[in-house]
Structure formats: structure tokens, C-alpha cells
Design a protein around this motif. Sequence first.
Motif, short mmCIF file in Angstrom:
data_model
loop_
_atom_site.label_atom_id
_atom_site.label_comp_id
_atom_site.label_asym_id
_atom_site.label_seq_id
_atom_site.Cartn_x
_atom_site.Cartn_y
_atom_site.Cartn_z
N UNK A 860 0.83 -1.20 0.00
CA UNK A 860 0.00 0.00 0.00
C UNK A 860 0.86 1.25 0.00
N UNK A 861 0.33 2.30 -0.64
CA UNK A 861 0.93 3.62 -0.55
C UNK A 861 1.82 4.02 -1.71
N UNK A 862 2.13 5.32 -1.74
CA UNK A 862 3.04 5.91 -2.72
C UNK A 862 3.86 6.98 -1.99
N UNK A 863 4.84 7.54 -2.68
CA UNK A 863 5.62 8.64 -2.11
C UNK A 863 4.76 9.90 -2.08
N UNK A 864 4.80 10.60 -0.95
CA UNK A 864 4.07 11.87 -0.83
C UNK A 864 4.96 12.91 -0.15
N UNK A 865 4.44 14.12 -0.07
CA UNK A 865 5.18 15.24 0.53
C UNK A 865 5.47 14.99 2.00
N UNK A 866 6.62 15.46 2.46
CA UNK A 866 7.00 15.30 3.86
C UNK A 866 6.14 16.18 4.77
N UNK A 867 6.05 15.79 6.01
CA UNK A 867 5.47 16.65 7.04
C UNK A 867 6.53 17.64 7.51
N UNK A 868 6.09 18.81 7.96
CA UNK A 868 7.02 19.84 8.39
C UNK A 868 7.87 19.34 9.55
N UNK A 869 9.18 19.55 9.44
CA UNK A 869 10.18 19.25 10.47
C UNK A 869 10.33 17.77 10.77
N UNK A 870 9.72 16.92 9.98
CA UNK A 870 9.92 15.47 10.11
C UNK A 870 10.96 15.07 9.05
N UNK A 871 12.22 15.07 9.47
CA UNK A 871 13.31 14.94 8.51
C UNK A 871 13.47 13.53 7.99
N UNK A 872 13.33 12.54 8.87
CA UNK A 872 13.56 11.14 8.48
C UNK A 872 12.40 10.27 8.94
N UNK A 873 11.26 10.32 8.26
CA UNK A 873 10.15 9.44 8.65
C UNK A 873 10.49 7.98 8.38
N UNK A 874 9.99 7.11 9.25
CA UNK A 874 10.25 5.67 9.10
C UNK A 874 9.44 5.09 7.95
N UNK A 875 10.02 4.09 7.32
CA UNK A 875 9.33 3.35 6.27
C UNK A 875 8.61 2.16 6.88
N UNK A 876 7.47 1.74 6.30
CA UNK A 876 6.85 0.48 6.72
C UNK A 876 7.73 -0.71 6.38
N UNK A 877 7.28 -1.88 6.74
CA UNK A 877 7.99 -3.11 6.35
C UNK A 877 8.03 -3.19 4.82
#
Length: 947
Positions: A860-877
Motif C-alpha cells: 500500500x501507498x506511494x511517495x508523498x510530501x514530507x510533514x514539516x520538520x519530520x526529517x527522516x520518517x520511518x518506512x513500513x515493512x
Amino acid sequence: MPYTACTREYILMQRCSLNVGSNRYYIYSLNAFVVMFQHGIELVHDAERKAKVSKKPKTMLSKLKAATNKIIQMQRFNWNEDILHKSSLAGQQDLLALSTQLLQRKSIEEKNDISEEEFERRSQDLSTSITMVLYRYMERGIFAQDQLTVATLLSLAVTETSGKFNSAHLNYLLFPTDALEPAGMAEEVAVWLPERTWAQLKGMEDQAVENLGLGELADLGDQVNSNPDEWRQWYEGTEPETQPLPGFLKSLTGLARLLVLRVLRTDRIPAALQMYVTGQLGSSFSQPLPFNMVDTYMESSASTPIFFVLFPGVDPTPWVESLGLGFDVGVDKGTLSNISMGQGQEYPAEVTLDRMAKQGGWIMLQNIQLMESWLPKLERKLEVASEAAAMNFRCFLSAEPPALPHLHNIPESLLQTCIKVANEAPADLKSNLRRAWACFSQDTVDASTHNAEFKQCLFGLCFFHGLILGRRRFGQQGWSRAYGFNTGDLMICANVLASYMDKAGETNDGVSVLVPWDDLRYIFGEIMYGGHITDFWDRRVNISYLLANFNVELLKPGKQLAPGFPLPASSLDHAGYAAHIDQVLPTETPTTFGLHPNAEVGYLTTMAERILGTVRSLRGGAAATATKQGTGSERLSEKINSLEMRLPERFELALLDEKAKPLLTEAVGPYVVVAAQEIVRMNSLLKEITRSLEELRKGLNGQLNMSQPMEDLGTALSLNEVPGRNPFHLSSWEELAWPSRKNLQHWFGDLGHRVEQLTKWEVRLELPRSLWMALFNPMAFLTAIQQVVARKKSLPLDNMATETNVTAYTHPEDLNILGNERPPDGAFIHGLYMQGARWMPVEDANIAGELKTISGIKCAGVIIESCAKELLPRMPVIYIKAVSVEQNWEPTPVGYLRPNVYNCPCYSTSFRGPTYVFLATLDTREPALRWTIAGVALLLSSDEQDI
């Protein structure tokens, strides 16, 4: 005059010489300090004399004396001699020395008559003057990226001598700690505050009273939880350093206020340090003065060369030529010679130098870094010339800085002799674009047979040039290496563009020109600018900029080169285009370069860590010198004890061999090989850590002589630095470990987690349900997946590749729903991060319909815009699937590029380039070009603690 002013400034100069930015051009001599120190005193004396003279009527005699004083002050010492030693030797006393002594004696007698307040005021004036003069002398030769670091070091030194210094606050600013169990974050706070930041906040709260003496911070977490809206407003502000802290913390100032910024908004530390410097020393120390060639010349002499550091877009030749006009010195008069050094130029340079020294002319030797073997001879020539050269003789040198800051390309003794000038050109987009367009004229445009179209294409080329130069400041997310793009590339590309445009035909309707866009993009992107680029992914970014900005749209009115910056109207002339740059180009932001605003946060955070890291290493060295040996040894022993207690046990390799042998011939054999290799490498690392810590302990106890590797290990431990990260250290754990940018505290925790995974894997040598990609050699595991599938399906291994599918399972524990089911053609991995964007959450993917099933695994999912100040969001499995290569895939040095997906690079750390691991294929609704320009990549680990 206070003693502290003397020692403080000299120590600062020596620290700059040793370590600021690890730059080998920051080298200063004791003679330089003596001369500039004396100059600071002379300025105070001059001010006092002028104040006295202004009260008396001016006569011809007084004017003559003033002129004579100026001539005397123009004399300079021979900087190749030990001034302090020479001044201590007896010599013949001439009239000038005698009169100087009489004046000094009279000054002493006058000082004895002044009041205590007047004496304190005069001492303060001397201290301020000396500090300013020495700082300006150093600042002129300091690179722009290090100027705030030097100013911070000076302001801390001034604060320390003033008695208003709190060492505990500075220590925590440099060595923040995280709470081991950062619990208690309210749900309202968790919406906007990252877990990592909360851990830092709780870590400071734990030490607020006992170590910091700041009772106001003892319940900081509760304050944030009880007033989340006000804290969120402050946290999300663009300049929180200028706003009062929420709640009861409004009264915090100085270093105490910096501590709050350190844990909550590290990216604002550079701006806050600039404010701190202004508060301690004044605004003149926080903002560099514009370069003044005349002032630099006034400090030089026949024995003191002026050394220019060459930067892109900087040419010191016009500065020297313009200065020469004021002194009737020029090439046409035979009193100025400009030689560009290269093979065969040694003899002409030597002959010209001798001639100019004899007749009192000027010589300029450019790019002397190309003549390393000849430089010692040049140095000796200058030393001889300084003893007998005519008074008006001047030598100007220029060189590019070395590729790596710790490398040498100019002898240290020569650098000590010179006055150094590092006058960098502004690096913002407007300045780059303005300089690029100024390389051409109206005649350049008029010379084209299709001048309207050529003018628009030329402006698009200049804008591309400005973009790739400005992208540098975003660090690794901008370019993985510092490339030397220059105006020479632009000029050659412009000539190629003019040639192609002159030969271009017109469309059938005669309205437009048939520009060969593909050919021009290839020449610009792959040959001219691309010739500088050594990294595949950087080259792809370069080409993507051209695809986005250098295309047929340039010939259409209203083309947006960047958000809010349209292409100028074709009816404007060259001057009109220049005015368009000044008037229309909006304020530079990351989005101008196609990056997310978080790129600015990441860039500023990296800058803050670099500044504080430099201060930490320099202040740490000073503290170690000033601290008693026993106390320093005790602290180091405590650190060793702590690390040894946390150090995991080594593996039994004999038992591992017994388990592995019968499994090597089975289908899972490649996975067993990877596990065995990882365990062997981990054992080597654990053995070296144990050995080096034990050796250092014996050295501290006096059982062994302290060697240089032991000293280096102790220094690294005291600085919370992984041993071996400093390239000059002889003790290294990093050379046996995995790529990492974590500090020692976080790195050691990471070590424990990695051993824990290997321990579970080693029990039965059965591949974990989902593997954390914390491996010494992650590429070996990906190859093992291909080997297992190739054997299973009898496919040729050399025609296999991997495919990346992001699953609908956020955490590895979510895979329990699958029971004993395993991916049929691959394996699950987790623990990755995304930089530059984020992955669509499963809930949003369900709503948007971005769902698919791959080999029975829900994705599920695609690449989308980052949230503000969240520099390195974790990826799902992630499901790594082994697949056969298809005909429409493009083979490249980094893997097979595939259509209709974003081909995403994956690196071990945020220091990209050499840490590249593999190519990931990620789904996207947006054009892949957008994510390429945004520098989107996957990382196997963060730079901080993984929570």
C-alpha cells in the motif's frame, strides 16, 4: 592592560590554527599575533592623541609630525624573524628608539596620575581594541562556513573571563543526553513533537536541578503537556530564537535559553549563536565586514605576502590591478607582473620575483597549489627578498583550497608568513544568477541570428547554472560531493548554444526555432557540467534540472523557472533581463531548488552540529589541559567502566560452524552464509573494543606506557566520538564497523541492538521474519535473496535483480497476522528511513485506493510530501522480491532503472556518495522527476538514536 586579553586572543589564534573546520589554511604565527596585538594598542594611543590634539590649534609643525607618524607606522617587521626574541637582545639605540622610550616613560607617569576609574576604562579600551583587531585579522582569512564558529569561540572566551560563565550549561549544550525511558508525552503533544525530540527534552529535565542548576526546567515535560498549544506555536515558528519561551521560561537568557533550543529546535542554533555573539561582543563581531583591499595592503610589507584563497566566481586579479592604479603601479608601466603558475613557469617566476624585489615592483603568482614541489624554493626566495627588497615591493599569491580540508597543498611556514584573504563570492541564487547573466552583454545576444530565442535559452542556461551552484548549501541532499562548477563551464555552454542556435532551422509556419533540445541537454548535462560529476545519482539530478528547465517551454511566454519567478519577456534587452533578476526573483527557499522546506531544517541542523562539534573538540582539549590529571583519569575510567558493562559478549564461532555446515547445502544456504559473515565481523569488532578499552585502562593505571593510539582513544571517548572518526587518530573502531554518523552514546546502543538481532538469528540460523537491515554488508543479503530464488526457480543469477514493494504493515510485529507464511520470492526488511519525502500511511492509502497485492503480500501507498520538520520518517515493512530482468529496463552502474516508478537510491547513512547500497523501486503518482530533484532517498540508519 589586562593579561587575559593577551592570552585569550593568542589561544584563539592557536585554536584556529589547529582545528577550526580542520582547514589547513588556518595557520597563524606568533609574530602575526605580536604585530597585530601591538597594532591594537597603537589604535588606542592614536585615539588618545587625536583627542588631545583636537583641543589644540593645528600648526604647520603639528601637521608635519602627524605625517611623520604615519610614515613610521607604515614600517613593518620582518615576519620571518622571532620578534619577541629579537626585541629582547641589546642593540644600538637610535634617535627614534630613544624618543619612543621617552614617550613611553611620560605615558607611564601620566598613567600614575589618573584615577582608578580612568585606568579601568583605558584597560577596557585596550582589551576591546586588541580583541577587535585580532578578530578582524583572522576573520579576513576564515572561510564563510567557519566564521560563526570562530565568533562563537571568541564570545565564549570573553564570557569565561568576565566571570559570568556557567560551564555546566556549556557542557550540556555540547553533550546533550537522551532519557533512557522517555515516557509521559501527552497525545496532544505527540501530534506535533517527534519522539526523538521528546527523549532529548526529558533527558535535559532529568539533569535540570542537579547538574544544570535550572529549577525552571525540572518539570519541562509537564509544562509542555499542560500547555501544548502555546508550545506548539513556539516550536513551529520560523524564528523561535527571537520569541520568548512559553510559560514560566520567559526569563531564561544566554546559554540557558540556548539549551532549550538545543533539544527542541537544533536547526535554530546557528541563528541563536549569532544573537549570542552579538549580545556578548556586539554586532560588529556577528556580521563580517566587506573586504577592503586597501586596508589589507596597509597591513602588508615587503616581507609579508598577501595570500588569496581562490573560490568559484572569485578572481583577485582586478583587486590587485585596481589597487595598483592608486599607487601608480601597473602592467603597462612594468611595475606589476601577473604569472599564472604551471609547468615550466618556475624560472620566469623566479627571475621576475628577483627583478621586482630589486626595483620595488609588484608580482602576482596565481594557482601556486599546482607547484607543490617548487613552493619551498619560493618560500626561500621570499625570505631572502624580505631582507633586502625595496620598500615598495609586494608579493601576491593565490591558490585553491585542497579537496579535503585536512590535506596540505601549501607549506605551513609559507602560510604563517602571509596575510590570508578568503573573500568568497555570495552563494545565494540571486547573486549566482546575477553573476552568470553579467558574463554576457547585449552584443552577445545581438550576434545570434535568432536573438530573441537565443536570449531566452541563454537566460534559462544561466538559471540552471545558478541552481546547481546554490544547491550546494543543502549538503548531501543537494550534492553528495562538492563539485567545482564555474563560469568557464557556463561560457563554453553559451558558445555551444550560440553555435547550435545559428544553425537551427525554423518551424514550417516560421513562428519558432527548431532547437535541438536533446543534443544541448546531453552536451550541457553529460559533458560540460556533467564532466565534473563523479556520482551517478548526482548526474541524474543534473540532467533532471535540465529536463525541467531547459526545454521547449523556454520559448513560450510565462514559463515559470521557479515558483514565483517567470521567464522575462523576450522583448526586454540584456539590461532588462538583469533588472528582472533584481526585481522579480523571490526570496530564496528550498522550494526554489525543487527541495522540500525540511531540506533547510536539515542543512541548519547539520551546521549546528558542525559548529558545536568544533567547539566541543577545542573546548574539550582546553579543559583537559586545565584539569588535574587525576580528575581527568577518573572521568575517563568511569567512561570505560560504563562501556565495558554495556559491551555484549562475543559469539562462539566453533558452535556457529557446527550449526552452519549442514545448512550450507540447503536452499537457505545463502542466508546462512550472510549470517556467518556478519557474526564473524561482529566478533572482530567486539574483540577490538575489548582489547583497546583494557589497554587504555592499564595505561591510566600506570601499568602500561601511554601510546598515541591510547591517547587518541581517550580523546575520542571524552568527546563522545566513535574512535576512528577523526582521520588523524590511530585508534579506530570505525574501520571494523558499519558506516555510521551517530555519536558514541547512540552508536554503542546501536551496537547492542545489532548484536541482539544476530544472537536471535544465530540460534537456529533461520532467517528472521523481517530482517532489520543493520548489517555490515547489506548488499550481501540482497544478493542472497537473488541466489535463493534463482536456485528455487532454476533461473540464471546474472539475469536477476531485486524489486522493492512497500507493504501495508507498519511495524514488524504486524507481520504476525501472516502466521508462518513467508514471502515466496524474497524477504521482509524493516528499519529504513526516507529523506526528502515520506511514504503514504496505510489509512490514507486505503482511502486513495493505492493498494496492490504482490505474490500474496498486501502492499500500500506511494511517495508523498514530507510533514514539516519530520526529517527522516520511518518506512513500513518492505518486501524485497527477486525478479528476472526485463528488456525495457536500463542497465546502469547502480542497477537496473525501471519505467513508471521512482528509482530511489538507498544509502547506509545520510552521508550519501560512498555509502550507496542498492536501488529501490518505489511507486509514485507524481512524476519521478520531482522526487529526483527533491533528492529523495532511503537510508538504512539515522544520524541519531533509533527509538
